[in-house]
Design a protein around this motif. Structure first.
Motif, PDB file in Angstrom:
ATOM      1  N   GLY A  16     -20.964  15.416 -16.825  1.00 45.47           N
ATOM      2  CA  GLY A  16     -21.232  15.621 -18.005  1.00 45.47           C
ATOM      3  C   GLY A  16     -22.570  17.203 -17.421  1.00 45.47           C
ATOM      4  N   ALA A  17     -23.465  16.559 -17.061  1.00 39.70           N
ATOM      5  CA  ALA A  17     -24.739  16.492 -15.879  1.00 39.70           C
ATOM      6  C   ALA A  17     -24.112  18.270 -15.084  1.00 39.70           C
ATOM      7  CB  ALA A  17     -25.647  16.739 -15.531  1.00 39.70           C
ATOM      8  N   ALA A  18     -23.220  17.665 -13.454  1.00 43.02           N
ATOM      9  CA  ALA A  18     -22.891  18.596 -13.439  1.00 43.02           C
ATOM     10  C   ALA A  18     -21.363  19.592 -13.623  1.00 43.02           C
ATOM     11  CB  ALA A  18     -21.616  17.443 -12.162  1.00 43.02           C
ATOM     12  N   ARG A  19     -20.962  19.454 -14.853  1.00 46.78           N
ATOM     13  CA  ARG A  19     -20.220  20.599 -15.844  1.00 46.78           C
ATOM     14  C   ARG A  19     -21.146  21.524 -15.832  1.00 46.78           C
ATOM     15  NH1 ARG A  19     -18.268  17.874 -19.063  1.00 46.78           N
ATOM     16  NH2 ARG A  19     -16.561  16.641 -18.195  1.00 46.78           N
ATOM     17  N   ARG A  20     -22.665  21.486 -16.414  1.00 45.75           N
ATOM     18  CA  ARG A  20     -23.199  22.106 -16.943  1.00 45.75           C
ATOM     19  C   ARG A  20     -24.068  22.821 -15.933  1.00 45.75           C
ATOM     20  NH1 ARG A  20     -24.346  18.443 -20.114  1.00 45.75           N
ATOM     21  NH2 ARG A  20     -26.675  17.069 -19.041  1.00 45.75           N
ATOM     22  N   LEU A  21     -24.301  22.134 -15.035  1.00 41.91           N
ATOM     23  CA  LEU A  21     -24.851  22.635 -13.498  1.00 41.91           C
ATOM     24  C   LEU A  21     -23.733  24.210 -13.139  1.00 41.91           C
ATOM     25  CD1 LEU A  21     -26.161  20.806 -10.628  1.00 41.91           C
ATOM     26  CD2 LEU A  21     -26.869  22.001 -12.598  1.00 41.91           C
ATOM     27  N   ARG A  22     -22.537  23.797 -13.448  1.00 44.98           N
ATOM     28  CA  ARG A  22     -21.073  24.501 -12.113  1.00 44.98           C
ATOM     29  C   ARG A  22     -20.592  25.620 -13.554  1.00 44.98           C
ATOM     30  NH1 ARG A  22     -18.848  19.458 -10.663  1.00 44.98           N
ATOM     31  NH2 ARG A  22     -17.641  19.205 -13.018  1.00 44.98           N
ATOM     32  N   VAL A  23     -21.612  25.268 -14.862  1.00 50.06           N
ATOM     33  CA  VAL A  23     -21.677  26.626 -15.825  1.00 50.06           C
ATOM     34  C   VAL A  23     -22.155  27.526 -15.220  1.00 50.06           C
ATOM     35  CG1 VAL A  23     -21.416  27.189 -18.201  1.00 50.06           C
ATOM     36  CG2 VAL A  23     -19.790  24.988 -17.322  1.00 50.06           C
ATOM     37  N   GLU A  24     -23.520  26.900 -15.012  1.00 58.34           N
ATOM     38  CA  GLU A  24     -24.386  27.869 -14.438  1.00 58.34           C
ATOM     39  C   GLU A  24     -24.625  28.522 -12.932  1.00 58.34           C
ATOM     40  OE1 GLU A  24     -28.117  25.340 -14.636  1.00 58.34           O
ATOM     41  OE2 GLU A  24     -27.610  24.867 -16.993  1.00 58.34           O
ATOM     42  N   GLY A  25     -23.184  28.880 -12.609  1.00 57.44           N
ATOM     43  CA  GLY A  25     -23.094  28.909 -11.271  1.00 57.44           C
ATOM     44  C   GLY A  25     -24.472  28.034  -9.877  1.00 57.44           C
ATOM     45  N   ARG A  26     -24.154  27.243 -10.284  1.00 57.62           N
ATOM     46  CA  ARG A  26     -25.041  26.222  -9.072  1.00 57.62           C
ATOM     47  C   ARG A  26     -23.692  24.917  -8.972  1.00 57.62           C
ATOM     48  NH1 ARG A  26     -29.572  27.303  -8.331  1.00 57.62           N
ATOM     49  NH2 ARG A  26     -29.869  26.484  -7.075  1.00 57.62           N
ATOM     50  N   VAL A  27     -23.708  24.735  -8.011  1.00 59.13           N
ATOM     51  CA  VAL A  27     -23.175  23.340  -7.442  1.00 59.13           C
ATOM     52  C   VAL A  27     -23.918  22.136  -7.242  1.00 59.13           C
ATOM     53  CG1 VAL A  27     -21.257  22.690  -5.070  1.00 59.13           C
ATOM     54  CG2 VAL A  27     -22.117  25.067  -6.217  1.00 59.13           C
ATOM     55  N   HIS A  40     -30.427  13.769  -4.969  1.00 61.31           N
ATOM     56  CA  HIS A  40     -29.477  14.776  -5.785  1.00 61.31           C
ATOM     57  C   HIS A  40     -29.680  16.286  -5.759  1.00 61.31           C
ATOM     58  CE1 HIS A  40     -26.676  11.165  -6.815  1.00 61.31           C
ATOM     59  NE2 HIS A  40     -27.805  10.817  -6.600  1.00 61.31           N
ATOM     60  N   LEU A  41     -29.276  17.492  -5.149  1.00 66.48           N
ATOM     61  CA  LEU A  41     -29.418  18.794  -5.457  1.00 66.48           C
ATOM     62  C   LEU A  41     -28.340  19.441  -6.230  1.00 66.48           C
ATOM     63  CD1 LEU A  41     -30.365  18.934  -1.548  1.00 66.48           C
ATOM     64  CD2 LEU A  41     -31.981  18.922  -2.980  1.00 66.48           C
ATOM     65  N   SER A  42     -29.392  20.688  -6.368  1.00 60.26           N
ATOM     66  CA  SER A  42     -28.416  21.794  -7.395  1.00 60.26           C
ATOM     67  C   SER A  42     -28.368  22.894  -6.463  1.00 60.26           C
ATOM     68  CB  SER A  42     -29.317  22.582  -8.823  1.00 60.26           C
ATOM     69  OG  SER A  42     -28.665  23.291  -8.914  1.00 60.26           O
ATOM     70  N   LEU A  43     -27.044  23.209  -5.641  1.00 60.34           N
ATOM     71  CA  LEU A  43     -27.248  24.631  -4.767  1.00 60.34           C
ATOM     72  C   LEU A  43     -27.200  25.573  -5.476  1.00 60.34           C
ATOM     73  CD1 LEU A  43     -25.192  22.826  -1.720  1.00 60.34           C
ATOM     74  CD2 LEU A  43     -27.953  22.641  -2.456  1.00 60.34           C
ATOM     75  N   PRO A  44     -27.581  27.084  -5.102  1.00 62.62           N
ATOM     76  CA  PRO A  44     -26.528  28.168  -5.423  1.00 62.62           C
ATOM     77  C   PRO A  44     -25.523  28.702  -5.051  1.00 62.62           C
ATOM     78  CG  PRO A  44     -27.926  27.941  -3.662  1.00 62.62           C
ATOM     79  CD  PRO A  44     -27.979  26.929  -3.977  1.00 62.62           C
ATOM     80  N   GLY A  45     -25.036  28.675  -6.376  1.00 63.31           N
ATOM     81  CA  GLY A  45     -23.256  28.818  -5.777  1.00 63.31           C
ATOM     82  C   GLY A  45     -22.325  30.146  -5.203  1.00 63.31           C
ATOM     83  N   HIS A  46     -23.089  30.722  -4.645  1.00 66.56           N
ATOM     84  CA  HIS A  46     -22.819  31.897  -4.229  1.00 66.56           C
ATOM     85  C   HIS A  46     -22.143  31.746  -3.237  1.00 66.56           C
ATOM     86  CE1 HIS A  46     -20.833  36.314  -3.001  1.00 66.56           C
ATOM     87  NE2 HIS A  46     -21.940  36.262  -3.019  1.00 66.56           N
ATOM     88  N   GLU A  47     -23.777  31.396  -2.783  1.00 64.41           N
ATOM     89  CA  GLU A  47     -24.638  31.990  -1.258  1.00 64.41           C
ATOM     90  C   GLU A  47     -23.880  29.801  -0.971  1.00 64.41           C
ATOM     91  OE1 GLU A  47     -25.879  31.925  -3.819  1.00 64.41           O
ATOM     92  OE2 GLU A  47     -28.490  33.641  -3.433  1.00 64.41           O
TER      93      GLU A  47
END
Length: 206
Positions: A16-27, A40-47
């Motif tokens: 669920g948490a991972a899905r929310r991150l992806r919705v926010e444009g993060r990986v 555990h990290l959250s990365l900027p999606g486009h870059e």
């Protein structure tokens, strides 16, 4: 040259948490190696998507507290339909150490027609400097003739890379494509007569 990414620590885990991150444009990603606990990290999606076009890209991960880590992409998980990044496994690397990585094989040039070059091994495993991982291994087949075979041990490796793959592995073969001949009209007619004869014998036996 490392690709710099400004990353954030993740405190929420699970699908669920991972899905929310992806919705926010993060990986979502996990960083591990050198005996350290996984981070555990959250990365900027486009870059991150741009950097991940090279599967062996060196990343400089910058955290908000000012600390940085050098890392290589160990594994990429993608959405089965969209093919967008779903999760990354990252491994910490340090200057001066060697790592084993799978490097894509890319052919250049053209063999002598009508021969074609067939790639039997899409990647070769090399031991390389962690901070100088080649993007690809180029093999020239310019002017190659039918029957040429190149094995892993024949390939010129970039820089000070060392071959890990079995040296006897076939990498590229140059050959003339085989064309299956279509049956002639006479052969087709003969096959038709045989089929009809078999059907008649079956009817008589009944």
């Amino acid at each position: 040259m490392a690709e710099k990414l400004n990353v954030e620590l993740r405190e929420d885990f699970g699908k669920g948490a991972a899905r929310r991150l992806r919705v926010e444009g993060r990986v979502p990603a996990v960083l591990y190696g050198h005996g350290q606990d996984p981070v555990h990290l959250s990365l900027p999606g486009h870059e991150t998507a741009l950097a991940a076009r090279n599967p062996n890209a060196l990343l400089e991960l910058a955290l908000a507290d000012g600390t940085t880590h050098l890392a290589l992409i160990k594994e990429i998980q993608r959405h089965p339909l969209k093919r967008s990044l779903a999760h990354l496994d990252l491994i910490i690397v340090r200057k001066g150490e060697k790592v084993e990585v799978d490097i894509p094989v890319v052919l250049t040039g053209e063999p002598v027609a009508p021969a074609i070059a067939v790639v039997d091994a899409q990647t070769l495993t090399l031991s390389v400097d962690a901070l100088n991982v080649p993007e690809q291994i180029e093999i020239s087949v310019e002017g190659a003739e039918d029957g040429l075979q190149l094995f892993a041990g024949d390939v010129t490796l970039p820089g000070d890379a060392e071959l890990v793959t079995d040296a006897e592995l076939l990498v590229v073969a140059v050959q003339i494509p085989r064309v299956e001949e279509e049956p002639s009209e006479d052969e087709e007619a003969a096959e038709g007569e045989q089929a009809e004869g078999g059907a008649e014998e079956s009817s008589e036996q009944e």
